[in-house]
Design a protein around this motif. Sequence first.
Motif, PDB file in Angstrom:
ATOM      1  N   MET A 261     -96.494   6.212 -53.648  1.00  0.00           N
ATOM      2  CA  MET A 261     -95.443   7.222 -53.596  1.00  0.00           C
ATOM      3  C   MET A 261     -94.830   7.538 -54.961  1.00  0.00           C
ATOM      4  O   MET A 261     -94.477   8.684 -55.223  1.00  0.00           O
ATOM      5  CB  MET A 261     -94.363   6.819 -52.595  1.00  0.00           C
ATOM      6  N   PRO A 262     -94.686   6.548 -55.875  1.00  0.00           N
ATOM      7  CA  PRO A 262     -94.181   6.922 -57.204  1.00  0.00           C
ATOM      8  C   PRO A 262     -95.055   7.942 -57.925  1.00  0.00           C
ATOM      9  O   PRO A 262     -94.561   8.676 -58.784  1.00  0.00           O
ATOM     10  CB  PRO A 262     -94.164   5.576 -57.957  1.00  0.00           C
ATOM     11  N   ARG A 427    -117.009   8.153 -48.893  1.00  0.00           N
ATOM     12  CA  ARG A 427    -116.901   8.594 -50.281  1.00  0.00           C
ATOM     13  C   ARG A 427    -116.054   9.850 -50.419  1.00  0.00           C
ATOM     14  O   ARG A 427    -115.772  10.286 -51.530  1.00  0.00           O
ATOM     15  CB  ARG A 427    -118.298   8.849 -50.855  1.00  0.00           C
ATOM     16  N   GLU A 428    -115.681  10.422 -49.301  1.00  0.00           N
ATOM     17  CA  GLU A 428    -114.864  11.632 -49.345  1.00  0.00           C
ATOM     18  C   GLU A 428    -113.450  11.270 -49.795  1.00  0.00           C
ATOM     19  O   GLU A 428    -112.816  10.365 -49.252  1.00  0.00           O
ATOM     20  CB  GLU A 428    -114.830  12.289 -47.979  1.00  0.00           C
ATOM     21  N   LYS A 429    -112.963  11.968 -50.796  1.00  0.00           N
ATOM     22  CA  LYS A 429    -111.644  11.702 -51.345  1.00  0.00           C
ATOM     23  C   LYS A 429    -110.607  12.604 -50.691  1.00  0.00           C
ATOM     24  O   LYS A 429    -110.884  13.752 -50.344  1.00  0.00           O
ATOM     25  CB  LYS A 429    -111.634  11.926 -52.864  1.00  0.00           C
ATOM     26  N   GLY A 430    -109.416  12.076 -50.537  1.00  0.00           N
ATOM     27  CA  GLY A 430    -108.319  12.876 -50.022  1.00  0.00           C
ATOM     28  C   GLY A 430    -107.683  13.689 -51.133  1.00  0.00           C
ATOM     29  O   GLY A 430    -108.131  13.691 -52.286  1.00  0.00           O
ATOM     30  N   GLU A 431    -106.614  14.393 -50.782  1.00  0.00           N
ATOM     31  CA  GLU A 431    -105.900  15.195 -51.774  1.00  0.00           C
ATOM     32  C   GLU A 431    -105.266  14.279 -52.814  1.00  0.00           C
ATOM     33  O   GLU A 431    -104.688  13.239 -52.481  1.00  0.00           O
ATOM     34  CB  GLU A 431    -104.828  16.048 -51.089  1.00  0.00           C
ATOM     35  N   SER A 432    -105.354  14.665 -54.073  1.00  0.00           N
ATOM     36  CA  SER A 432    -104.881  13.815 -55.161  1.00  0.00           C
ATOM     37  C   SER A 432    -103.361  13.826 -55.251  1.00  0.00           C
ATOM     38  O   SER A 432    -102.686  14.734 -54.747  1.00  0.00           O
ATOM     39  CB  SER A 432    -105.467  14.285 -56.495  1.00  0.00           C
ATOM     40  N   SER A 433    -102.835  12.825 -55.922  1.00  0.00           N
ATOM     41  CA  SER A 433    -101.390  12.756 -56.142  1.00  0.00           C
ATOM     42  C   SER A 433    -100.911  13.927 -56.979  1.00  0.00           C
ATOM     43  O   SER A 433     -99.793  14.428 -56.779  1.00  0.00           O
ATOM     44  CB  SER A 433    -101.021  11.434 -56.831  1.00  0.00           C
ATOM     45  N   ALA A 434    -101.727  14.374 -57.925  1.00  0.00           N
ATOM     46  CA  ALA A 434    -101.321  15.496 -58.788  1.00  0.00           C
ATOM     47  C   ALA A 434    -101.084  16.757 -57.972  1.00  0.00           C
ATOM     48  O   ALA A 434    -100.117  17.496 -58.216  1.00  0.00           O
ATOM     49  CB  ALA A 434    -102.384  15.736 -59.859  1.00  0.00           C
ATOM     50  N   ALA A 435    -101.944  17.022 -56.992  1.00  0.00           N
ATOM     51  CA  ALA A 435    -101.784  18.216 -56.161  1.00  0.00           C
ATOM     52  C   ALA A 435    -100.526  18.107 -55.298  1.00  0.00           C
ATOM     53  O   ALA A 435     -99.774  19.082 -55.149  1.00  0.00           O
ATOM     54  CB  ALA A 435    -103.024  18.408 -55.288  1.00  0.00           C
ATOM     55  N   ILE A 436    -100.301  16.937 -54.719  1.00  0.00           N
ATOM     56  CA  ILE A 436     -99.098  16.744 -53.899  1.00  0.00           C
ATOM     57  C   ILE A 436     -97.848  16.844 -54.763  1.00  0.00           C
ATOM     58  O   ILE A 436     -96.837  17.433 -54.371  1.00  0.00           O
ATOM     59  CB  ILE A 436     -99.148  15.381 -53.188  1.00  0.00           C
ATOM     60  N   ARG A 437     -97.939  16.306 -55.954  1.00  0.00           N
ATOM     61  CA  ARG A 437     -96.772  16.299 -56.839  1.00  0.00           C
ATOM     62  C   ARG A 437     -96.354  17.712 -57.227  1.00  0.00           C
ATOM     63  O   ARG A 437     -95.167  17.989 -57.385  1.00  0.00           O
ATOM     64  CB  ARG A 437     -97.101  15.487 -58.099  1.00  0.00           C
TER      65      ARG A 437
END
Length: 538
Positions: A261-262, A427-437
Amino acid sequence: MFNTIISGAFCGIDSYLVQVEVDISQGLPCMEMVGCLSREAGEAKQRIRVALRNTGVCLPPSRITINLSPADRYKSGTAFDLPAAVGLLVSMGLVEAAATKGILFVGELGLGGELKPVRGILPIMRAAASAGIAACIVPRGNGREASAQEDIRVYEADHISQVRAALQAGLQPGGEEKSGLGRVQMDRKGDGTCILSAVRPGREGEGSPTKEREGEASEDFAEIVGQDSVRRAAEIAAAGFHHMLMIGPPGSGKTMIARRMPSILPPLSKEESLEVSAIYSVCGRLRDGRILEKRPFLAPHHTATGAAVIGGGRLPMPGAVSLAHRGILFLDELPEFKRSILDMLRQPLEERKVQIARTYGNMEYPADFMLVGAMNPCPCGYYPHDRCRCSKAQTDRYLSRVSGPILDRMDLCVEVPGVERRKLFCREKGESSAAIRRRVLAARAIQEKRFKSSLRFNGEMGVGEIEKYCVLERESERKLRHIAQTCGLSLRACHKILRTARTIADLEGEEPVRMRHIHEAVYYRLSAGTYWDRREEV
């Protein structure tokens, strides 16, 4: 001879200036320190006497009195060693009194005369700047931290002999030094002997106040497989600074999500950075004197004491709730914490501060944090799955530890389902922290414009602000009232639903709070809370 040296002290995180008054007069040879002192502050007279003797200065066989004013305020710590020693040098005629005017002195003395860093420099510097102090002299270990206050000139020293030489050379913080060494730099005398080093704000590598930079977060939401509803709840909590509770079986990713979360929270503003850094300065936890840039993340163990979590102790210090100020306090295995500690969280969660009372005064520490909790649905963790072997009485006792006041103060309660084994090596990645941020920052920008402050968020709205910014259509208001009556929601719970709905609307960039926002807020409020209802059916 009588003279006064300026120093500083702190109570809680509030700081104030201290006048160190030194007088040498006729009488039986002795040294007394007065002014409502703690034991370590009163022991300064022994450190000062030996340190001066080991640097070639012998105290006269006279009566020496050192008073720390104001005398009615309790003073602790070792920061008064240096100002008291400088006051003695002035009273003995070894340093001109005019050379100490407008300079604040803080530091602990070693028996050999070396200067050692002390706690609480940052709040003391803020008090000095407010009082118009032009310069300060601190131990080298505190130089970088002290120079975070940009409107005060900071000089750092390793030894009291350097301080003495600089004052004898005519250090004048209001203008040019008498020795002609320049207005900022006071490194060397004409013969090349080192006197003091000036700390220059804004220049890396020269003792400047650098922020703690750790690069990009190593933990990313892209590593979370599935758990779309929990990821969404984490985004809403980060955008509006809402408290969140996650409940699910072991290994479902609760701790993994909380620790990421940070990475979706915005960086600390300059004002927030100095505010949080002052708390860490009082605790002596600023690494290398660097002020904080990342929002704090505190995760105390469930065996922690009340003083460690809330603050206090024999010598009161900030607890985890204050160290998590403007950041996240993560309580893993929430039901395992003592009930008394969970009850003590009520005041910080509502008032966003901690008040500690002692016989010598009251201290107040800020505690404006986002609470993130994680727990299992039962002692074994698998209720209501067939694997659960807990009795109804065991489940009741376990869930009752966090019911009532704590559960009622959670804005979002989300269920974290177990991850399917087929996704173990996905191997499928979720949405990155950068996009959520980026979405979180956009929602924060809307809130900053709404409240005209970067320090206010939807999760902190009062009743009047809820009525102003969470206006509902008549039909939506009727449905929310029906939901509250059906589910037995308290007025506090309804206010939290409205705050959450306001944040969801901000994430979508919409001004009005619509019914779909209310429905989503109600879902995240009640989804995990159904565990407390379903146990009656077992």
